[in-house]
Design a protein around this motif. Structure first.
Motif, mmCIF file in Angstrom:
data_model
loop_
_atom_site.group_PDB
_atom_site.id
_atom_site.type_symbol
_atom_site.label_atom_id
_atom_site.label_comp_id
_atom_site.label_asym_id
_atom_site.label_seq_id
_atom_site.Cartn_x
_atom_site.Cartn_y
_atom_site.Cartn_z
ATOM 1 N N ASP A 14 -7.969 48.585 45.095
ATOM 2 C CA ASP A 14 -7.142 49.684 45.303
ATOM 3 C C ASP A 14 -7.696 51.080 45.311
ATOM 4 O OD1 ASP A 14 -4.740 50.854 46.376
ATOM 5 O OD2 ASP A 14 -3.340 50.136 44.854
ATOM 6 N N ARG A 20 -5.094 49.940 40.905
ATOM 7 C CA ARG A 20 -6.570 50.817 40.366
ATOM 8 C C ARG A 20 -6.505 50.916 38.775
ATOM 9 N NH1 ARG A 20 -11.001 52.698 42.912
ATOM 10 N NH2 ARG A 20 -12.213 53.840 41.500
ATOM 11 N N ALA A 54 -6.179 40.521 45.256
ATOM 12 C CA ALA A 54 -6.154 41.652 46.191
ATOM 13 C C ALA A 54 -6.805 41.650 47.569
ATOM 14 C CB ALA A 54 -7.021 43.043 45.601
#
Length: 59
Positions: A14, A20, A54
């Motif tokens: 991210d 993140r 992710a």
């Protein structure tokens, strides 16, 4: 991402936000020589799993 995580690899998880922040915290733990090896290894495993999740979501 491979076994050696680099800061630029975190963009694949991210670019901002909670994911993140988690990835950056894990990377910091991986690279922290003050932490015992098992803790750094656990952080590496967690970062690898976060990366995998992710990528699944992005697919």
């Amino acid at each position: 991402m491979g076994t050696e995580a680099r800061p630029e690899d975190l963009d694949l998880i991210d670019r901002a936000g909670a994911l993140r922040a988690a990835a950056e915290a894990l990377l910091a733990e991986i690279n922290d020589p003050a932490l015992p090896a098992p803790a750094r290894e656990a952080a590496g495993i967690a970062l690898s799993r976060l990366f995998s999740f992710a990528q699944e979501v992005a697919a």
